[in-house]
Design a protein around this motif. Structure first.
Motif, PDB file in Angstrom:
ATOM      1  N   THR A 167      13.708 -19.608  33.959  1.00 26.81           N
ATOM      2  CA  THR A 167      13.938 -18.729  32.810  1.00 26.81           C
ATOM      3  C   THR A 167      15.381 -18.247  32.860  1.00 26.81           C
ATOM      4  OG1 THR A 167      13.298 -16.711  34.002  1.00 26.81           O
ATOM      5  CG2 THR A 167      11.533 -17.934  32.866  1.00 26.81           C
ATOM      6  N   LYS A 168      15.883 -17.786  31.731  1.00 30.11           N
ATOM      7  CA  LYS A 168      17.255 -17.284  31.689  1.00 30.11           C
ATOM      8  C   LYS A 168      17.413 -16.054  32.585  1.00 30.11           C
ATOM      9  CE  LYS A 168      18.779 -20.377  28.925  1.00 30.11           C
ATOM     10  NZ  LYS A 168      19.585 -21.461  29.519  1.00 30.11           N
ATOM     11  N   GLU A 169      16.361 -15.223  32.645  1.00 29.51           N
ATOM     12  CA  GLU A 169      16.438 -14.056  33.514  1.00 29.51           C
ATOM     13  C   GLU A 169      16.598 -14.461  34.978  1.00 29.51           C
ATOM     14  OE1 GLU A 169      14.223 -14.598  31.215  1.00 29.51           O
ATOM     15  OE2 GLU A 169      13.744 -12.790  30.046  1.00 29.51           O
TER      16      GLU A 169
ATOM     17  N   CYS B 298      20.105 -15.886  35.626  1.00 23.48           N
ATOM     18  CA  CYS B 298      21.094 -14.811  35.703  1.00 23.48           C
ATOM     19  C   CYS B 298      20.915 -14.023  37.002  1.00 23.48           C
ATOM     20  CB  CYS B 298      20.948 -13.882  34.498  1.00 23.48           C
ATOM     21  SG  CYS B 298      22.213 -12.612  34.400  1.00 23.48           S
ATOM     22  N   ALA B 299      19.662 -13.820  37.421  1.00 25.63           N
ATOM     23  CA  ALA B 299      19.402 -13.108  38.677  1.00 25.63           C
ATOM     24  C   ALA B 299      19.971 -13.888  39.863  1.00 25.63           C
ATOM     25  CB  ALA B 299      17.905 -12.893  38.863  1.00 25.63           C
TER      26      ALA B 299
ATOM     27  N   CYS C 233      23.944 -10.311  31.973  1.00 24.52           N
ATOM     28  CA  CYS C 233      22.657  -9.640  32.168  1.00 24.52           C
ATOM     29  C   CYS C 233      22.034  -9.251  30.825  1.00 24.52           C
ATOM     30  CB  CYS C 233      22.836  -8.399  33.045  1.00 24.52           C
ATOM     31  SG  CYS C 233      23.217  -8.757  34.770  1.00 24.52           S
TER      32      CYS C 233
ATOM     33  N   SER D 105      20.991 -12.693  28.830  1.00 23.29           N
ATOM     34  CA  SER D 105      19.839 -13.392  29.406  1.00 23.29           C
ATOM     35  C   SER D 105      18.554 -12.582  29.332  1.00 23.29           C
ATOM     36  CB  SER D 105      20.122 -13.734  30.873  1.00 23.29           C
ATOM     37  OG  SER D 105      20.250 -12.547  31.644  1.00 23.29           O
ATOM     38  N   GLY D 106      18.660 -11.283  29.099  1.00 25.91           N
ATOM     39  CA  GLY D 106      17.486 -10.420  29.090  1.00 25.91           C
ATOM     40  C   GLY D 106      17.164  -9.830  30.452  1.00 25.91           C
ATOM     41  N   LEU D 107      18.032 -10.075  31.453  1.00 28.67           N
ATOM     42  CA  LEU D 107      17.767  -9.556  32.790  1.00 28.67           C
ATOM     43  C   LEU D 107      17.816  -8.033  32.811  1.00 28.67           C
ATOM     44  CD1 LEU D 107      17.284 -10.125  35.800  1.00 28.67           C
ATOM     45  CD2 LEU D 107      19.771 -10.209  36.109  1.00 28.67           C
ATOM     46  N   SER D 108      18.735  -7.428  32.079  1.00 32.71           N
ATOM     47  CA  SER D 108      18.827  -5.961  32.034  1.00 32.71           C
ATOM     48  C   SER D 108      17.532  -5.355  31.506  1.00 32.71           C
ATOM     49  CB  SER D 108      20.001  -5.529  31.161  1.00 32.71           C
ATOM     50  OG  SER D 108      21.222  -5.873  31.749  1.00 32.71           O
TER      51      SER D 108
ATOM     52  N   TRP E 130      14.563  -6.746  31.587  1.00 39.65           N
ATOM     53  CA  TRP E 130      13.511  -6.996  32.581  1.00 39.65           C
ATOM     54  C   TRP E 130      13.598  -5.981  33.714  1.00 39.65           C
ATOM     55  CZ3 TRP E 130      13.381  -8.251  37.773  1.00 39.65           C
ATOM     56  CH2 TRP E 130      12.177  -8.757  38.265  1.00 39.65           C
TER      57      TRP E 130
END
Length: 592
Positions: free
Chosen positions: A32-34, A37-38, A446, A449-452, A454
């Motif tokens: 996944t993009k998250e 990025c992680a 972040c 990708s949607g990590l922030s 998440w």
């Protein structure tokens, strides 16, 4: 045994390969993009903490990895590496270059010390005040490097003067001089004095200053002192310079890179706030810096020399011989500078104009000069002021350039400006500029990708804790981490994590970001924690345990004052008790 030797030699290379391979399942399996990025975030965090690669090179990794993972285009990533922050930094470095080139910083420091007097306690406060003031406008490293040679000269003059007084008293009592004893005293007293004083220069190259070889060479136990009190005095004066140069940097946005990184990150993430500028930052941080400085002075004075209020405030007391000697050496250093020169006057005027324009741009309680441009609200920022003044340093003449004609006549053919491009380049911290750009790119990745989002979801259960406890935990975490990692890397790494945390638990982001930013500068425990610590440690008066004992107290003071400020004047300034309209609302589907 050979294998261990090879592992030790190539440990950095092995750490890089090991990190990349161990974390690789994250993007390969999760896909996944998250997760991708992680993976980038973890790799960069480990490289920053261990310095397996130079910090600036690690900061370039988002430009390589985000396009390969399809998180951001190369063009978009590249645009994150140069922001408004960099223009502000360029203008400030122009000012710092001129101040140090024309020795204005030395004149300010000596004048402030002459003002407070030569009593040991007041003398250390004078050095701390002047160092903190200079650190508001210059880099912490440059300030410590400039003031330490003066402090060293004063300390050695005090020790020497006391030895002469005691030798004179012994002569009067015995009626004769014991030459053998006199020689022993002189050897012990002057061993450190005769040793060349290391002047780290006025550059920002902290690597040379804090190198392991130099620290080991200078921190040995060979230095001798006449008495234990002399040794304690030298320790006290060294730590006062290291800590005050860091504390002074808290006061202005331009005082240290962590403040600039926070301001740029905050204004990019919350563009509708318009609450963080030079004036507002000064009002929130100046009281905290003053309190921390005074309490640190009391703590260090008590720890090394004791704190005798009766002795300090006794009026009309005759100065001792060593106090007179101390005053004399400071006076001599000041006289060496000569009268105030034209170049210093111009630099001082530009310095004052820059500060006034920063304060008056948008003070908050009244309309500032930015209101003169109503058609372009928010267009002019602090970087606009910095660039205007910075360019003037390249335009205003400093002196005429002359040449001799064939007839023997001396004629002017050009002029030299206050600073040249070559001088500016020698002061410009390009490594910090790239490091900060990498942090902006990482933060953008972040978000993209949607990590922030998440991270915010996963941290939202922390909302059940009291807000003061969350602030305390984050402040202690940052304070601990910054002892072993560089301050800019620490704040760059944590801002993209703490911002979603504040949003997820519906707390004003300033409530968590401000104390975390201020605590990032509290690197007081170790010689390698920041460049000012390394500079003073290199003079050989301190042991690591001295810095740990003193720094632990200053760290506690710093965190306590920041916590106090958040619940008093800082909270009142920004109305931190409510979740602001300029912060993004949390929709139901993003909550756990």
């Amino acid at each position: 045994m050979k294998v261990l030797t090879y592992i030790l030699v190539y440990r950095q290379f092995l750490l890089i390969v090991f990190t990349l391979l161990v974390l690789l399942p994250l993007p390969v399996i999760v896909r996944t993009k998250e997760a991708e990025c992680a993976y980038t975030l973890f790799v960069i965090a480990i490289f920053w903490l261990t310095e397996a690669l130079p910090l600036s090179i690690t900061a370039l990794l988002p430009g390589l990895m985000f396009p390969l993972f399809g998180i951001m285009t190369s063009k978009k990533v590249a645009s994150a590496y140069f922001k408004d922050f960099h223009l502000l930094l360029i203008g400030v470095i122009c000012l710092a270059t001129s101040i140090e080139k024309w020795n204005l910083h030395k004149r300010i420091a000596l004048r402030m010390v002459m003002t407070v007097g030569v009593n040991p306690a007041w003398l250390t406060l004078g050095f701390m005040s002047s160092t903190a003031f200079l650190s508001m406008w210059l880099s912490n490293t440059s300030t410590a490097a400039m003031v330490m040679p003066i402090v060293e000269a004063v300390a050695q003059q005090i020790i020497s003067a006391e030895a002469e007084v005691e030798a004179t008293q012994m002569t009067r009592i015995s009626g004769s001089v014991n030459h053998g004893l006199e020689i022993d005293e002189v050897v012990e007293t002057n061993e450190k004095k005769e040793k060349p004083i290391p002047v780290p220069g006025y550059s920002n190259d902290a690597g040379k200053i804090s190198s392991k070889t130099e620290l080991e060479k200078n921190s040995g136990g060979g230095t001798k002192y006449r008495t234990e009190r002399d040794h304690m005095m030298c320790k006290l004066m060294c730590l006062c310079i290291a800590y005050s140069s860091t504390i002074g940097g808290l006061t202005t946005i331009t005082g240290t890179s962590t403040n600039l990184i926070f301001a740029e990150h905050f204004n990019m993430r919350y563009p509708d706030c318009h609450c963080i500028n030079f004036g507002s930052w000064f009002m929130l941080s100046f009281p905290a810096a003053i309190i921390i400085l005074l309490l640190s002075w009391i703590w260090l004075q008590w720890l090394f020399l004791g704190f005798n209020f009766k002795e300090m405030f006794k009026c009309g007391k005759t100065k001792t011989a060593k106090q007179k000697a101390c005053a004399e050496v400071i006076k001599q250093e000041y006289q060496k500078l000569g009268p105030l020169r034209y170049q210093e006057i111009v630099t001082l005027v530009l310095f004052v104009v820059m500060a006034l324009l920063w304060f008056s741009r948008d003070p908050g309680f009244i309309s500032g000069w930015s209101a003169l441009f109503p058609k372009y609200p928010g267009f002019a920022t602090d970087s606009t002021v910095a660039l205007l003044i910075g360019i003037l340093f390249f335009l205003i003449p400093a002196k005429k350039l002359t040449k001799t004609t064939p007839t023997g006549e001396i004629v002017a053919f050009d002029y030299s400006p206050l600073i040249t491009w070559k001088e500016f380049q020698s002061f410009m911290p390009w490594d910090i500029a790239i490091l900060v750009g990498g942090g902006f790119a990482l933060a953008d990745g972040c978000e993209e990708s949607g990590l922030s989002k998440w991270i915010g979801n996963k941290l939202s259960p922390l909302g059940s804790l009291p807000v003061w406890l969350i602030i305390l935990i984050s402040s202690l975490l940052v304070t601990s981490l910054t002892e072993v990692a560089s301050n800019p890397a620490t704040i760059t790494l944590l801002l993209p994590i703490l911002s979603p945390l504040a949003e997820a638990i519906q707390v004003n982001p300033l409530y968590i970001l401000l104390p975390s930013t201020l605590c990032t500068s509290f690197a007081f425990l170790l010689p390698v924690a920041n460049p000012p610590n390394a500079i003073v440690f290199s003079y050989g008066h301190l042991k690591v345990i001295d810095m740990v004992k003193a720094g632990l107290g200053v760290n506690i003071v710093g965190v306590a004052v920041v916590m106090l400020g958040m619940s008093t004047w800082i909270g009142a300034m920004f109305d931190l008790s409510t979740y602001p309209s300029w912060a993004p609302p949390i929709s139901n589907e993003t909550m756990p």
